[in-house]
Design a protein around this motif. Structure first.
Motif, PDB file in Angstrom:
ATOM      1  N   ARG A   1       0.815  -1.216   0.000  1.00 47.05           N
ATOM      2  CA  ARG A   1       0.000   0.000   0.000  1.00 47.05           C
ATOM      3  C   ARG A   1       0.851   1.271   0.000  1.00 47.05           C
ATOM      4  N   ARG A   2       2.177   1.086   0.059  1.00 45.13           N
ATOM      5  CA  ARG A   2       3.054   2.258   0.000  1.00 45.13           C
ATOM      6  C   ARG A   2       3.356   2.681  -1.434  1.00 45.13           C
ATOM      7  N   TRP A   3       2.972   1.865  -2.410  1.00 44.67           N
ATOM      8  CA  TRP A   3       3.168   2.245  -3.803  1.00 44.67           C
ATOM      9  C   TRP A   3       2.337   3.487  -4.101  1.00 44.67           C
ATOM     10  N   ILE A   4       2.911   4.410  -4.864  1.00 45.70           N
ATOM     11  CA  ILE A   4       2.217   5.653  -5.184  1.00 45.70           C
ATOM     12  C   ILE A   4       0.931   5.387  -5.972  1.00 45.70           C
ATOM     13  N   ALA A   5       0.941   4.394  -6.825  1.00 46.76           N
ATOM     14  CA  ALA A   5      -0.246   4.086  -7.636  1.00 46.76           C
ATOM     15  C   ALA A   5      -1.400   3.632  -6.755  1.00 46.76           C
ATOM     16  N   LEU A   6      -1.106   2.901  -5.687  1.00 43.62           N
ATOM     17  CA  LEU A   6      -2.163   2.427  -4.791  1.00 43.62           C
ATOM     18  C   LEU A   6      -2.638   3.540  -3.871  1.00 43.62           C
ATOM     19  N   LYS A   7      -1.704   4.375  -3.416  1.00 45.53           N
ATOM     20  CA  LYS A   7      -2.100   5.509  -2.566  1.00 45.53           C
ATOM     21  C   LYS A   7      -3.033   6.443  -3.334  1.00 45.53           C
ATOM     22  N   ASN A   8      -2.716   6.665  -4.606  1.00 41.17           N
ATOM     23  CA  ASN A   8      -3.571   7.510  -5.439  1.00 41.17           C
ATOM     24  C   ASN A   8      -4.984   6.951  -5.543  1.00 41.17           C
ATOM     25  N   LEU A   9      -5.083   5.649  -5.699  1.00 42.79           N
ATOM     26  CA  LEU A   9      -6.401   5.023  -5.841  1.00 42.79           C
ATOM     27  C   LEU A   9      -7.276   5.267  -4.619  1.00 42.79           C
ATOM     28  N   TYR A  10      -6.675   5.215  -3.445  1.00 43.13           N
ATOM     29  CA  TYR A  10      -7.451   5.371  -2.211  1.00 43.13           C
ATOM     30  C   TYR A  10      -7.851   6.827  -1.961  1.00 43.13           C
ATOM     31  N   HIS A  11      -7.091   7.769  -2.535  1.00 42.82           N
ATOM     32  CA  HIS A  11      -7.401   9.183  -2.326  1.00 42.82           C
ATOM     33  C   HIS A  11      -8.265   9.769  -3.438  1.00 42.82           C
ATOM     34  N   LEU A  12      -8.547   8.955  -4.455  1.00 48.73           N
ATOM     35  CA  LEU A  12      -9.266   9.448  -5.619  1.00 48.73           C
ATOM     36  C   LEU A  12     -10.709   9.802  -5.286  1.00 48.73           C
ATOM     37  N   GLN A  13     -11.129  10.986  -5.701  1.00 43.46           N
ATOM     38  CA  GLN A  13     -12.503  11.443  -5.508  1.00 43.46           C
ATOM     39  C   GLN A  13     -13.278  11.307  -6.827  1.00 43.46           C
ATOM     40  N   GLU A  14     -14.578  11.476  -6.741  1.00 44.42           N
ATOM     41  CA  GLU A  14     -15.451  11.361  -7.917  1.00 44.42           C
ATOM     42  C   GLU A  14     -15.012  12.334  -9.023  1.00 44.42           C
ATOM     43  N   ASN A  15     -14.915  11.811 -10.255  1.00 44.73           N
ATOM     44  CA  ASN A  15     -14.576  12.615 -11.439  1.00 44.73           C
ATOM     45  C   ASN A  15     -13.254  13.362 -11.295  1.00 44.73           C
ATOM     46  N   GLU A  16     -12.326  12.743 -10.578  1.00 42.73           N
ATOM     47  CA  GLU A  16     -11.035  13.380 -10.331  1.00 42.73           C
ATOM     48  C   GLU A  16      -9.924  12.576 -11.006  1.00 42.73           C
ATOM     49  N   SER A  17      -8.817  13.242 -11.262  1.00 38.30           N
ATOM     50  CA  SER A  17      -7.619  12.579 -11.752  1.00 38.30           C
ATOM     51  C   SER A  17      -6.457  13.023 -10.874  1.00 38.30           C
ATOM     52  N   ILE A  18      -5.638  12.085 -10.433  1.00 36.97           N
ATOM     53  CA  ILE A  18      -4.505  12.397  -9.564  1.00 36.97           C
ATOM     54  C   ILE A  18      -3.226  11.918 -10.227  1.00 36.97           C
ATOM     55  N   THR A  19      -2.227  12.801 -10.304  1.00 39.29           N
ATOM     56  CA  THR A  19      -0.903  12.443 -10.803  1.00 39.29           C
ATOM     57  C   THR A  19       0.127  12.781  -9.736  1.00 39.29           C
ATOM     58  N   ASP A  20       1.019  11.845  -9.482  1.00 37.17           N
ATOM     59  CA  ASP A  20       2.067  12.073  -8.494  1.00 37.17           C
ATOM     60  C   ASP A  20       3.227  11.119  -8.770  1.00 37.17           C
ATOM     61  N   ALA A  21       4.313  11.288  -8.035  1.00 38.09           N
ATOM     62  CA  ALA A  21       5.488  10.438  -8.228  1.00 38.09           C
ATOM     63  C   ALA A  21       6.217  10.273  -6.907  1.00 38.09           C
ATOM     64  N   GLN A  22       7.040   9.242  -6.833  1.00 36.06           N
ATOM     65  CA  GLN A  22       7.894   9.028  -5.677  1.00 36.06           C
ATOM     66  C   GLN A  22       9.091   8.179  -6.099  1.00 36.06           C
ATOM     67  N   ILE A  23      10.111   8.166  -5.254  1.00 35.04           N
ATOM     68  CA  ILE A  23      11.199   7.212  -5.411  1.00 35.04           C
ATOM     69  C   ILE A  23      10.842   6.012  -4.547  1.00 35.04           C
ATOM     70  N   SER A  24      10.588   4.901  -5.174  1.00 28.19           N
ATOM     71  CA  SER A  24      10.251   3.679  -4.445  1.00 28.19           C
ATOM     72  C   SER A  24      11.515   2.856  -4.250  1.00 28.19           C
ATOM     73  N   HIS A  25      11.917   2.712  -2.989  1.00 24.08           N
ATOM     74  CA  HIS A  25      13.091   1.890  -2.682  1.00 24.08           C
ATOM     75  C   HIS A  25      12.611   0.523  -2.214  1.00 24.08           C
ATOM     76  N   TYR A  26      12.871  -0.486  -3.033  1.00 20.40           N
ATOM     77  CA  TYR A  26      12.476  -1.850  -2.681  1.00 20.40           C
ATOM     78  C   TYR A  26      13.504  -2.401  -1.702  1.00 20.40           C
ATOM     79  N   LYS A  27      13.155  -2.351  -0.444  1.00 15.80           N
ATOM     80  CA  LYS A  27      14.085  -2.671   0.646  1.00 15.80           C
ATOM     81  C   LYS A  27      14.691  -4.065   0.497  1.00 15.80           C
ATOM     82  N   ASP A  28      13.853  -5.039   0.174  1.00 21.99           N
ATOM     83  CA  ASP A  28      14.342  -6.414   0.136  1.00 21.99           C
ATOM     84  C   ASP A  28      15.161  -6.721  -1.114  1.00 21.99           C
TER      85      ASP A  28
END
Length: 491
Positions: A370-397
């Protein structure tokens, strides 16, 4: 199924090799015993030649077996699974030549170690049964591997799309209108095109288009938005320009008759992407965007809007251009879907241009991070909205980091779901030099996993399940250490 004559040759070759190996003879030994040349015997064993009656008698006498032992089409237990493959549609439906595999070479591998190959085939069958890996999923997995093998870039299709656009004076990107494509289909390819109300039949409610080849009739669901409609029209042009047959007649996909249909559907879709987003223009715009020193989501949204109103088309088109024109081959593309009222998130589409990359879709029903930016965006998405964002994802393992850009939106086909598209680019010396904003202070670095069940991040605030796979691996590691201590104490 391979042709009957080919099948008879292959089976004879397998049985001859089996009889020879029972005596621990080399090909040269058999050649010495029969007076037949080693090269001729090799061609027989590899299914390339079938000996005449007198030669079979020579072989059976030398091997102390009966004539029927060699010519019978019945295979013993060790070769039964191989027999099933030879009589199946495997060789016809999976075009091995796409992967540089010669059918005769494959048969040679099978005949060299029948017991080991049989065990491998049985393992594949068991895996497919236990993990519900049906024919459809297998073929789509083969299709993804084919794309990855060619870095998802097919220059011949690119050239044909450019030529078609030039010959028909097409204005690409947002200037390409549905009316223009409809007229091309009607005038050049003899199509009839009608808008259809599929909602009266609940089973057809999600059908976007239906092509009736007998009448060259294309039925379009009247609920389609403009982007969906223009993509379908462009893909239909692709089927015709590239002369692709067989082909699927429905969209979305309902059924398929062969792997070739899946491959041709991909080629037509690729052609559509070339028409909808100009390669030359995209290279220029992306070059300028990568030159920016700071990540700016609004600028990225403007970049998408310059070409299309469909983020999905834009993100996917980037996978073609980044690999071929920018040399960025360590990347992945994912499309997630989340239905309203449900916490479950599925990967709908995926592409990896390097097999070592995470994340990969899995069939074990685990929980994606759930720390992936794509999944976080999905949970914050409102009706008729579009969200664009980015992050540096460090895959710890895995010890690697990706620049991940994502756009989420409500599914335009109104099926009660939201979609999130993302592009991940491996950060190394090469990509950091090419993408200035990869060092941007506005980009947060977030430790991520792949699935909760395999993640070692402690005290994760969004964990959906315990790290059971990791715990099992740790248990096995601890047991090995304990066994090693006992072993050393006894020496």
């Amino acid at each position: 199924m391979i042709a009957e004559s080919n099948y008879i040759r292959v089976v004879f070759g397998l049985k001859l090799k089996q009889q020879r190996q029972k005596k621990n003879w080399s090909l040269q030994d058999l050649a010495n015993k029969t007076g037949l040349s080693k090269s001729y015997l090799n061609e027989i064993e590899n299914g390339k030649k079938y000996p005449k009656h007198d030669k079979i008698v020579q072989l059976s006498n030398a091997l102390s077996c009966t004539f029927d032992d060699l010519v019978s089409s019945k295979l013993d237990k060790t070769l039964t699974p191989i027999n099933e493959i030879l009589q199946s549609d495997f060789f016809k439906e999976v075009p091995l030549d796409l992967f540089g595999i010669n059918k005769n070479n494959l048969i040679s591998i099978i005949s060299d170690a029948p017991k080991k190959v049989t065990a491998f085939i049985n393992a594949l069958i068991e895996i497919s049964q236990n993990y519900n890996l049906g024919k459809e999923r297998f073929y789509f997995a083969v299709m993804r591997s084919f794309q990855e093998l060619y870095d998802n870039y097919f220059p011949e299709i690119e050239e044909k799309s450019i030529q078609f656009a030039y010959e028909n004076n097409l204005q690409l990107n947002k200037d390409l209108k549905t009316e223009v494509l409809e007229n091309l289909l009607k005038e050049k390819f003899g199509y009839q095109i009608k808008s259809e109300n599929f909602s009266a039949d609940p089973t057809l409610n999600k059908l976007r288009s239906l092509f009736v080849p007998e009448k060259k009739l294309l039925l379009l669901n009247e609920r389609l938005d403009i982007n969906q409609k223009i993509f379908i029209l462009a893909k239909e042009i692709g089927f015709n320009v590239l002369k692709l047959n067989p082909r699927p007649n429905t969209y979305s996909w309902l059924d398929f008759g062969s792997f070739e249909e899946i491959l041709n559907n991909f080629y037509a879709s690729y052609f559509a992407g070339c028409l909808l987003i100009s390669k030359k223009d995209l290279i220029e715009q992306i070059t300028d965007f990568f030159y920016q020193k700071e990540w700016n989501p609004i600028q990225f949204e403007n970049l998408i809007n310059h070409f299309t109103d469909s983020p999905e088309t834009f993100y996917y088109r980037l996978t073609n251009i980044l690999s071929s024109e920018f040399g960025i081959k360590d990347l992945f593309y994912l499309c997630f879907v989340k239905k309203d009222g449900s916490d479950k998130i599925n990967i709908l589409k995926e592409l990896h241009l390097n097999h070592q990359q995470a994340p990969h879709a899995n069939a074990t029903n685990e929980h994606y991070c759930r720390r992936w930016i794509a999944l976080k965006n999905l949970y914050h998405l409102q009706e008729n909205e579009s969200i664009t964002d980015a992050q540096i994802s460090h895959y710890k393992d895995q010890g690697v980091s990706y620049l991940v850009i994502s756009t989420s939106q409500k599914n335009p086909f109104s099926d009660g779901s939201n979609r999130s598209y993302c592009l991940g680019i491996l950060l190394n010396n090469q990509t950091i030099k090419k993408i200035n904003f990869a060092r941007s202070s506005s980009l947060k670095t977030i430790e991520v996993g792949v699935t909760c069940e395999s993640c070692s991040i402690l005290n994760c605030e969004v964990r959906q399940a315990p790290p059971i796979r990791l715990e099992k691996e740790q248990f096995n590691l601890d047991m090995k250490k304990s066994i090693e201590r006992i072993r050393k104490s006894l020496i």
